[in-house]
Design an enzyme around this catalytic site. Structure first.
Site, PDB file in Angstrom:
ATOM      1  CG  ASP A   1      -4.825  23.813  -2.896  1.00 23.40           C
ATOM      2  OD1 ASP A   1      -5.284  23.129  -3.714  1.00 23.40           O
ATOM      3  OD2 ASP A   1      -5.283  24.129  -1.657  1.00 23.40           O
TER       4      ASP A   1
ATOM      5  CE1 TYR B   1     -12.336   9.912  -7.227  1.00 24.46           C
ATOM      6  CE2 TYR B   1     -13.249   8.209  -8.388  1.00 24.46           C
ATOM      7  CZ  TYR B   1     -11.944   8.863  -7.839  1.00 24.46           C
ATOM      8  OH  TYR B   1     -10.813   8.344  -8.017  1.00 24.46           O
TER       9      TYR B   1
ATOM     10  CE  LYS C   1     -10.633  10.981 -10.367  1.00 22.99           C
ATOM     11  NZ  LYS C   1      -9.281  11.517 -10.328  1.00 22.99           N
TER      12      LYS C   1
ATOM     13  CB  SER D   1     -11.654   7.164 -11.870  1.00 22.25           C
ATOM     14  OG  SER D   1     -12.343   6.141 -11.186  1.00 22.25           O
TER      15      SER D   1
HETATM   16  P1  NAD Z   1      -4.101   9.350  -2.614  1.00 17.88           P
HETATM   17  O1  NAD Z   1      -5.092   9.685  -1.734  1.00 17.88           O
HETATM   18  O2  NAD Z   1      -3.073   8.039  -2.002  1.00 17.88           O
HETATM   19  O3  NAD Z   1      -3.379  10.336  -3.258  1.00 17.88           O
HETATM   20  C1  NAD Z   1      -3.963  11.616  -4.036  1.00 17.88           C
HETATM   21  C2  NAD Z   1      -3.060  12.740  -3.551  1.00 17.88           C
HETATM   22  O4  NAD Z   1      -3.657  14.079  -4.002  1.00 17.88           O
HETATM   23  C3  NAD Z   1      -2.748  13.094  -2.150  1.00 17.88           C
HETATM   24  O5  NAD Z   1      -1.458  12.949  -1.743  1.00 17.88           O
HETATM   25  C4  NAD Z   1      -3.199  14.429  -1.693  1.00 17.88           C
HETATM   26  O6  NAD Z   1      -2.582  15.073  -0.848  1.00 17.88           O
HETATM   27  C5  NAD Z   1      -3.234  14.833  -3.067  1.00 17.88           C
HETATM   28  N1  NAD Z   1      -4.250  16.160  -3.294  1.00 17.88           N
HETATM   29  C6  NAD Z   1      -5.365  16.244  -2.489  1.00 17.88           C
HETATM   30  N2  NAD Z   1      -5.919  17.485  -2.802  1.00 17.88           N
HETATM   31  C7  NAD Z   1      -4.948  18.265  -3.423  1.00 17.88           C
HETATM   32  C8  NAD Z   1      -4.818  19.581  -3.817  1.00 17.88           C
HETATM   33  N3  NAD Z   1      -5.656  20.281  -3.721  1.00 17.88           N
HETATM   34  N4  NAD Z   1      -3.691  19.959  -4.315  1.00 17.88           N
HETATM   35  C9  NAD Z   1      -2.588  19.028  -4.456  1.00 17.88           C
HETATM   36  N5  NAD Z   1      -2.827  17.754  -4.100  1.00 17.88           N
HETATM   37  C10 NAD Z   1      -4.085  17.410  -3.696  1.00 17.88           C
HETATM   38  O7  NAD Z   1      -4.695   8.715  -3.897  1.00 17.88           O
HETATM   39  P2  NAD Z   1      -4.291   7.771  -5.242  1.00 17.88           P
HETATM   40  O8  NAD Z   1      -5.083   6.374  -5.248  1.00 17.88           O
HETATM   41  O9  NAD Z   1      -2.802   7.773  -5.309  1.00 17.88           O
HETATM   42  O10 NAD Z   1      -4.928   8.756  -6.319  1.00 17.88           O
HETATM   43  C11 NAD Z   1      -4.295   9.327  -7.269  1.00 17.88           C
HETATM   44  C12 NAD Z   1      -5.075   9.877  -8.291  1.00 17.88           C
HETATM   45  O11 NAD Z   1      -5.918   8.331  -9.026  1.00 17.88           O
HETATM   46  C13 NAD Z   1      -6.500  10.359  -8.040  1.00 17.88           C
HETATM   47  O12 NAD Z   1      -6.978  11.613  -9.048  1.00 17.88           O
HETATM   48  C14 NAD Z   1      -7.579   9.561  -7.908  1.00 17.88           C
HETATM   49  O13 NAD Z   1      -8.814   9.915  -7.996  1.00 17.88           O
HETATM   50  C15 NAD Z   1      -7.380   8.623  -8.955  1.00 17.88           C
HETATM   51  N6  NAD Z   1      -7.920   7.095  -8.854  1.00 17.88           N
HETATM   52  C16 NAD Z   1      -7.533   6.329  -7.684  1.00 17.88           C
HETATM   53  C17 NAD Z   1      -8.093   5.285  -7.713  1.00 17.88           C
HETATM   54  C18 NAD Z   1      -7.976   4.288  -6.505  1.00 17.88           C
HETATM   55  O14 NAD Z   1      -8.477   3.255  -6.387  1.00 17.88           O
HETATM   56  N7  NAD Z   1      -6.938   4.456  -5.555  1.00 17.88           N
HETATM   57  C19 NAD Z   1      -8.932   4.685  -8.646  1.00 17.88           C
HETATM   58  C20 NAD Z   1      -9.284   5.474  -9.717  1.00 17.88           C
HETATM   59  C21 NAD Z   1      -8.548   6.801  -9.771  1.00 17.88           C
END
Ligand code: NAD
Length: 274
Positions: free
Chosen positions: A76, A170, A174, A157
């Site tokens: 975590d 959020y 970021k 992001s």
């Molecule tokens: P996702 O929800 O599929 O994956 C996020 C992962 O982070 C999950 O597996 C979750 O279990 C893990 N997580 C959450 N809390 C945690 C903790 N305390 N310790 C360890 N792991 C933890 O989302 P994603 O889209 O693959 O996101 C990956 C990154 O990209 C994130 O930082 C997200 O903010 C960023 N992001 C995503 C998008 C989008 O549109 N999907 C856009 C901009 C930025």
């Protein structure tokens, strides 16, 4: 393509989500010959979701089947003791740590600042900002042991560059990550360690679909249509896939990006331009 990444050791946080950006980065770095540690929260230990079923293990098995080296570790990113254990186990397994990808993120939902629950702020900011801070703090001593060339890449992001209504925590999380990136870049440049952020726009992952669900509800349309709406926000007319993000992250990890540091690079298909 990036031969210098062969046998480098990378930790990727938040890599346990199926179709997520983290697993995409792990697979892409592994294609370049890097050894990858995929890390995520430990799934709840319930009879219908036993340990072995974590998606982390699925990816590890696939990477190993194609001749790569990978390890699944639970941590975590808001808990320092778990991070220290993850970093120590990585060092024990692979002997070094070259790359940290702070990818873990949380998006508990959209709401106005007036109506947002305090807990939503805590989760969002703790995972993205504090998590990246604690993981970087734990890995930096190992990057300093290298003969130059360590890498930290933070997955921020475009929401960290411009405020979006109902996305307060959020955007704040970021934005903090982008400034932490600049700070660490300045602190570590003397050791040839680069620190950069990648700023995705709308990515087709579980988190991206959560955002699409909000649009679907607001506009009274179906999920697939809402995904098209999100795609149309980009000049290139589609949502990103994890590979789009992983390609840029991999480049930033390579020697070809050795003179890039402190930057926050949009990989959004043309939604944000600064
Ligand atoms: P996702 O929800 O599929 O994956 C996020 C992962 O982070 C999950 O597996 C979750 O279990 C893990 N997580 C959450 N809390 C945690 C903790 N305390 N310790 C360890 N792991 C933890 O989302 P994603 O889209 O693959 O996101 C990956 C990154 O990209 C994130 O930082 C997200 O903010 C960023 N992001 C995503 C998008 C989008 O549109 N999907 C856009 C901009 C930025």
């Amino acid at each position: 393509m990036y031969e210098d990444l062969k046998d480098k050791v990378a930790i990727i946080t938040g890599a346990g989500s199926e179709y997520g950006i983290g697993q995409g980065i792990a697979r892409r770095l592994s294609q370049e010959g890097a050894h990858v540690v995929l890390s995520d929260l430990q799934p709840a230990n319930s009879p219908d979701r036993p340990d072995e079923e974590s998606y982390l293990h699925t990816v590890v098995k696939e990477i190993e089947a194609s001749g790569g080296r990978a390890l699944a570790l639970y941590a975590d990113v808001t808990k320092n003791d778990q991070i220290l254990a993850m970093v120590e186990q990585t060092k024990k397994a692979f002997g070094r740590i070259d790359i940290l990808i702070n990818n873990a993120g949380a998006f508990p939902g959209a709401n106005t600042t007036e109506d947002m629950e305090e807990r939503a702020w805590d989760i969002t900011v703790d995972v993205s900002a504090k998590g990246a801070f604690l993981c970087s703090k734990a890995v930096i001593p190992y990057l300093k042991e290298l003969d130059g060339g360590g890498r930290i890449v933070n997955i921020a992001s475009i929401a960290g560059k411009t405020g979006f209504p109902t996305y307060g925590p959020y955007c704040a999380a970021k934005g903090a990550l982008i400034l932490l990136t600049q700070t660490m870049a300045r602190e570590l440049g003397g050791q040839a360690i680069t620190v950069n952020a990648v700023c995705p726009g709308n990515v087709d992952t579980l988190m991206g679909r959560k955002e699409a669900e909000i649009i679907a509800k607001e506009q009274g349309i179906g999920l697939e249509e809402a995904m098209l709406v999100l795609g149309e926000e980009a000049a290139l007319g589609r949502m990103a896939v994890p590979e789009d993000i992983a390609n840029v992250v991999t480049y930033l990890c390579s020697n070809q990006a050795s003179f890039i540091t402190g930057q926050s690079i949009n990989v959004c298909g043309g939604i944000e331009f600064h």
